[in-house]
Design a protein around this motif. Structure first.
Motif, PDB file in Angstrom:
ATOM      1  N   LEU A   1     138.840  93.778 -93.136  1.00 45.02           N
ATOM      2  CA  LEU A   1     137.893  94.073 -92.070  1.00 45.02           C
ATOM      3  C   LEU A   1     138.200  93.248 -90.827  1.00 45.02           C
ATOM      4  CD1 LEU A   1     135.415  95.569 -91.033  1.00 45.02           C
ATOM      5  CD2 LEU A   1     133.994  93.798 -92.110  1.00 45.02           C
ATOM      6  N   SER A   2     138.517  91.986 -91.027  1.00 45.99           N
ATOM      7  CA  SER A   2     138.840  91.109 -89.899  1.00 45.99           C
ATOM      8  C   SER A   2     140.075  91.612 -89.155  1.00 45.99           C
ATOM      9  CB  SER A   2     139.066  89.684 -90.405  1.00 45.99           C
ATOM     10  OG  SER A   2     139.402  88.839 -89.344  1.00 45.99           O
ATOM     11  N   ARG A   3     141.105  92.006 -89.882  1.00 41.35           N
ATOM     12  CA  ARG A   3     142.330  92.510 -89.262  1.00 41.35           C
ATOM     13  C   ARG A   3     142.033  93.785 -88.462  1.00 41.35           C
ATOM     14  NH1 ARG A   3     145.608  91.704 -93.187  1.00 41.35           N
ATOM     15  NH2 ARG A   3     144.953  93.504 -94.390  1.00 41.35           N
ATOM     16  N   THR A   4     141.233  94.671 -89.030  1.00 47.62           N
ATOM     17  CA  THR A   4     140.882  95.905 -88.336  1.00 47.62           C
ATOM     18  C   THR A   4     140.108  95.605 -87.058  1.00 47.62           C
ATOM     19  OG1 THR A   4     140.836  97.122 -90.421  1.00 47.62           O
ATOM     20  CG2 THR A   4     139.672  98.107 -88.563  1.00 47.62           C
ATOM     21  N   LEU A   5     139.153  94.689 -87.135  1.00 44.29           N
ATOM     22  CA  LEU A   5     138.376  94.333 -85.946  1.00 44.29           C
ATOM     23  C   LEU A   5     139.230  93.623 -84.902  1.00 44.29           C
ATOM     24  CD1 LEU A   5     135.025  93.260 -87.608  1.00 44.29           C
ATOM     25  CD2 LEU A   5     135.421  95.252 -86.130  1.00 44.29           C
ATOM     26  N   ARG A   6     140.136  92.750 -85.351  1.00 42.32           N
ATOM     27  CA  ARG A   6     141.016  92.056 -84.400  1.00 42.32           C
ATOM     28  C   ARG A   6     141.868  93.039 -83.612  1.00 42.32           C
ATOM     29  NH1 ARG A   6     142.112  88.428 -88.773  1.00 42.32           N
ATOM     30  NH2 ARG A   6     144.151  89.407 -88.949  1.00 42.32           N
ATOM     31  N   ASN A   7     142.195  94.166 -84.213  1.00 42.90           N
ATOM     32  CA  ASN A   7     143.005  95.171 -83.535  1.00 42.90           C
ATOM     33  C   ASN A   7     142.226  95.934 -82.476  1.00 42.90           C
ATOM     34  OD1 ASN A   7     145.356  94.560 -84.913  1.00 42.90           O
ATOM     35  ND2 ASN A   7     144.908  95.984 -86.569  1.00 42.90           N
ATOM     36  N   GLN A   8     140.946  95.671 -82.358  1.00 42.44           N
ATOM     37  CA  GLN A   8     140.102  96.353 -81.369  1.00 42.44           C
ATOM     38  C   GLN A   8     139.992  95.523 -80.084  1.00 42.44           C
ATOM     39  OE1 GLN A   8     139.180  99.475 -82.349  1.00 42.44           O
ATOM     40  NE2 GLN A   8     140.194  98.919 -84.253  1.00 42.44           N
ATOM     41  N   LYS A   9     141.023  94.763 -79.740  1.00 41.12           N
ATOM     42  CA  LYS A   9     141.011  93.937 -78.526  1.00 41.12           C
ATOM     43  C   LYS A   9     141.251  94.797 -77.292  1.00 41.12           C
ATOM     44  CE  LYS A   9     144.113  90.986 -79.847  1.00 41.12           C
ATOM     45  NZ  LYS A   9     144.762  90.108 -80.749  1.00 41.12           N
ATOM     46  N   ALA A  10     140.784  94.296 -76.160  1.00 41.15           N
ATOM     47  CA  ALA A  10     141.003  94.984 -74.898  1.00 41.15           C
ATOM     48  C   ALA A  10     142.478  95.000 -74.531  1.00 41.15           C
ATOM     49  CB  ALA A  10     140.187  94.320 -73.787  1.00 41.15           C
ATOM     50  N   ASP A  11     143.240  94.028 -75.017  1.00 39.08           N
ATOM     51  CA  ASP A  11     144.670  93.933 -74.709  1.00 39.08           C
ATOM     52  C   ASP A  11     145.364  93.349 -75.934  1.00 39.08           C
ATOM     53  OD1 ASP A  11     147.218  93.212 -73.866  1.00 39.08           O
ATOM     54  OD2 ASP A  11     146.543  92.286 -72.013  1.00 39.08           O
ATOM     55  N   GLN A  12     146.235  94.103 -76.539  1.00 38.21           N
ATOM     56  CA  GLN A  12     146.903  93.659 -77.755  1.00 38.21           C
ATOM     57  C   GLN A  12     147.895  92.532 -77.500  1.00 38.21           C
ATOM     58  OE1 GLN A  12     145.999  94.629 -80.844  1.00 38.21           O
ATOM     59  NE2 GLN A  12     144.399  95.751 -79.780  1.00 38.21           N
ATOM     60  N   ALA A  13     148.255  92.257 -76.237  1.00 34.59           N
ATOM     61  CA  ALA A  13     149.198  91.193 -75.929  1.00 34.59           C
ATOM     62  C   ALA A  13     148.576  89.804 -76.093  1.00 34.59           C
ATOM     63  CB  ALA A  13     149.745  91.363 -74.519  1.00 34.59           C
ATOM     64  N   VAL A  14     147.253  89.722 -76.145  1.00 32.14           N
ATOM     65  CA  VAL A  14     146.578  88.441 -76.361  1.00 32.14           C
ATOM     66  C   VAL A  14     146.545  88.189 -77.863  1.00 32.14           C
ATOM     67  CG1 VAL A  14     144.367  87.223 -76.170  1.00 32.14           C
ATOM     68  CG2 VAL A  14     145.192  88.622 -74.280  1.00 32.14           C
ATOM     69  N   THR A  15     147.047  87.034 -78.268  1.00 30.20           N
ATOM     70  CA  THR A  15     147.075  86.715 -79.694  1.00 30.20           C
ATOM     71  C   THR A  15     145.675  86.359 -80.192  1.00 30.20           C
ATOM     72  OG1 THR A  15     147.456  84.350 -79.387  1.00 30.20           O
ATOM     73  CG2 THR A  15     149.419  85.777 -79.447  1.00 30.20           C
ATOM     74  N   ASP A  16     145.537  86.329 -81.504  1.00 26.75           N
ATOM     75  CA  ASP A  16     144.245  85.951 -82.091  1.00 26.75           C
ATOM     76  C   ASP A  16     143.863  84.530 -81.691  1.00 26.75           C
ATOM     77  OD1 ASP A  16     144.047  88.431 -83.308  1.00 26.75           O
ATOM     78  OD2 ASP A  16     144.941  87.728 -85.172  1.00 26.75           O
ATOM     79  N   ALA A  17     144.834  83.621 -81.682  1.00 24.70           N
ATOM     80  CA  ALA A  17     144.557  82.226 -81.303  1.00 24.70           C
ATOM     81  C   ALA A  17     144.108  82.144 -79.846  1.00 24.70           C
ATOM     82  CB  ALA A  17     145.791  81.360 -81.528  1.00 24.70           C
ATOM     83  N   GLN A  18     144.742  82.904 -78.978  1.00 24.61           N
ATOM     84  CA  GLN A  18     144.360  82.908 -77.566  1.00 24.61           C
ATOM     85  C   GLN A  18     142.963  83.492 -77.390  1.00 24.61           C
ATOM     86  OE1 GLN A  18     147.633  85.158 -75.983  1.00 24.61           O
ATOM     87  NE2 GLN A  18     149.045  83.435 -76.110  1.00 24.61           N
ATOM     88  N   PHE A  19     142.690  84.581 -78.099  1.00 21.48           N
ATOM     89  CA  PHE A  19     141.356  85.170 -77.978  1.00 21.48           C
ATOM     90  C   PHE A  19     140.292  84.236 -78.533  1.00 21.48           C
ATOM     91  CE2 PHE A  19     137.695  87.685 -79.202  1.00 21.48           C
ATOM     92  CZ  PHE A  19     137.408  88.274 -77.979  1.00 21.48           C
ATOM     93  N   SER A  20     140.598  83.552 -79.627  1.00 24.21           N
ATOM     94  CA  SER A  20     139.638  82.621 -80.218  1.00 24.21           C
ATOM     95  C   SER A  20     139.252  81.537 -79.207  1.00 24.21           C
ATOM     96  CB  SER A  20     140.226  81.993 -81.480  1.00 24.21           C
ATOM     97  OG  SER A  20     139.344  81.019 -81.997  1.00 24.21           O
ATOM     98  N   ALA A  21     140.245  80.950 -78.553  1.00 17.66           N
ATOM     99  CA  ALA A  21     139.976  79.904 -77.562  1.00 17.66           C
ATOM    100  C   ALA A  21     139.193  80.468 -76.378  1.00 17.66           C
ATOM    101  CB  ALA A  21     141.288  79.277 -77.089  1.00 17.66           C
ATOM    102  N   LEU A  22     139.602  81.634 -75.902  1.00 19.90           N
ATOM    103  CA  LEU A  22     138.936  82.259 -74.763  1.00 19.90           C
ATOM    104  C   LEU A  22     137.485  82.597 -75.094  1.00 19.90           C
ATOM    105  CD1 LEU A  22     139.253  83.413 -71.887  1.00 19.90           C
ATOM    106  CD2 LEU A  22     139.996  85.559 -72.962  1.00 19.90           C
ATOM    107  N   ALA A  23     137.256  83.167 -76.272  1.00 23.09           N
ATOM    108  CA  ALA A  23     135.899  83.528 -76.673  1.00 23.09           C
ATOM    109  C   ALA A  23     135.021  82.291 -76.840  1.00 23.09           C
ATOM    110  CB  ALA A  23     135.939  84.335 -77.970  1.00 23.09           C
ATOM    111  N   ARG A  24     135.585  81.200 -77.361  1.00 21.81           N
ATOM    112  CA  ARG A  24     134.822  79.955 -77.508  1.00 21.81           C
ATOM    113  C   ARG A  24     134.409  79.428 -76.142  1.00 21.81           C
ATOM    114  NH1 ARG A  24     133.736  76.969 -81.527  1.00 21.81           N
ATOM    115  NH2 ARG A  24     135.347  77.878 -82.836  1.00 21.81           N
ATOM    116  N   LEU A  25     135.336  79.440 -75.191  1.00 23.19           N
ATOM    117  CA  LEU A  25     135.010  78.978 -73.832  1.00 23.19           C
ATOM    118  C   LEU A  25     133.947  79.871 -73.194  1.00 23.19           C
ATOM    119  CD1 LEU A  25     138.599  78.140 -72.587  1.00 23.19           C
ATOM    120  CD2 LEU A  25     136.749  76.489 -72.988  1.00 23.19           C
ATOM    121  N   HIS A  26     134.047  81.150 -73.427  1.00 20.06           N
ATOM    122  CA  HIS A  26     133.062  82.084 -72.879  1.00 20.06           C
ATOM    123  C   HIS A  26     131.683  81.817 -73.473  1.00 20.06           C
ATOM    124  CE1 HIS A  26     130.921  85.968 -72.528  1.00 20.06           C
ATOM    125  NE2 HIS A  26     131.511  86.015 -71.360  1.00 20.06           N
TER     126      HIS A  26
END
Length: 143
Positions: free
Chosen positions: A21-46
């Motif tokens: 489920l996590s992998r499927t949801l991670r694939n629903q990003k606005a831009d696939q070029a952003v890695t999971d680690a990058q999105f995690s940091a960005l989402a935490r800051l947001h």
């Protein structure tokens, strides 16, 4: 209702289901070029607001050198910015830009958009089971 699975089987089945489920949801990003680690940091800051690199790396559970690389990529893409810390001029705060906030919100919208209709298709009892399981999984993650 099936008998409760053995602890090993339950652990394996739960881990596999959560990962899929996590992998499927991670694939629903606005831009696939952003890695999971990058999105995690960005989402935490947001979510939590601007913070130092040390705080961000500690909260995300990665080393400061790894977070430095992550933040550098996010800065290159215009998703985060740096500014001087108000109380300690030796420190720098990292925060989301308008583009970074929009990226997080769009990714969350896509993920919720994928998941919501699937939840709606479940019975009320199944949705309640998932609500109960969600709280249990939060507690497991905090241990």
């Amino acid at each position: 209702m099936p008998a409760v699975a053995s602890r090993t089987s339950l652990a394996t089945d739960l881990r596999i289901a959560v990962n899929r489920l996590s992998r499927t949801l991670r694939n629903q990003k606005a831009d696939q070029a952003v890695t999971d680690a990058q999105f995690s940091a960005l989402a935490r800051l947001h979510r939590d607001g601007a913070m130092t690199l040390a705080d961000l790396s500690r909260q995300d559970g990665v080393t400061p050198p790894s977070m430095t690389k992550t933040v550098a990529v996010l800065m290159e893409r215009g998703l985060v910015s740096k500014r001087l810390h108000g109380d300690d001029r030796r420190k720098v705060l990292i925060g989301t830009t308008e583009a970074g906030a929009a990226f997080v919100e769009e990714t969350r919208r896509r993920r919720d958009g994928w998941l919501s209709p699937r939840l709606t298709a479940l019975t009320p009892a199944e949705r309640q089971t998932l609500a109960d399981a969600t709280e249990i999984m939060r507690r497991l993650a905090q241990q």
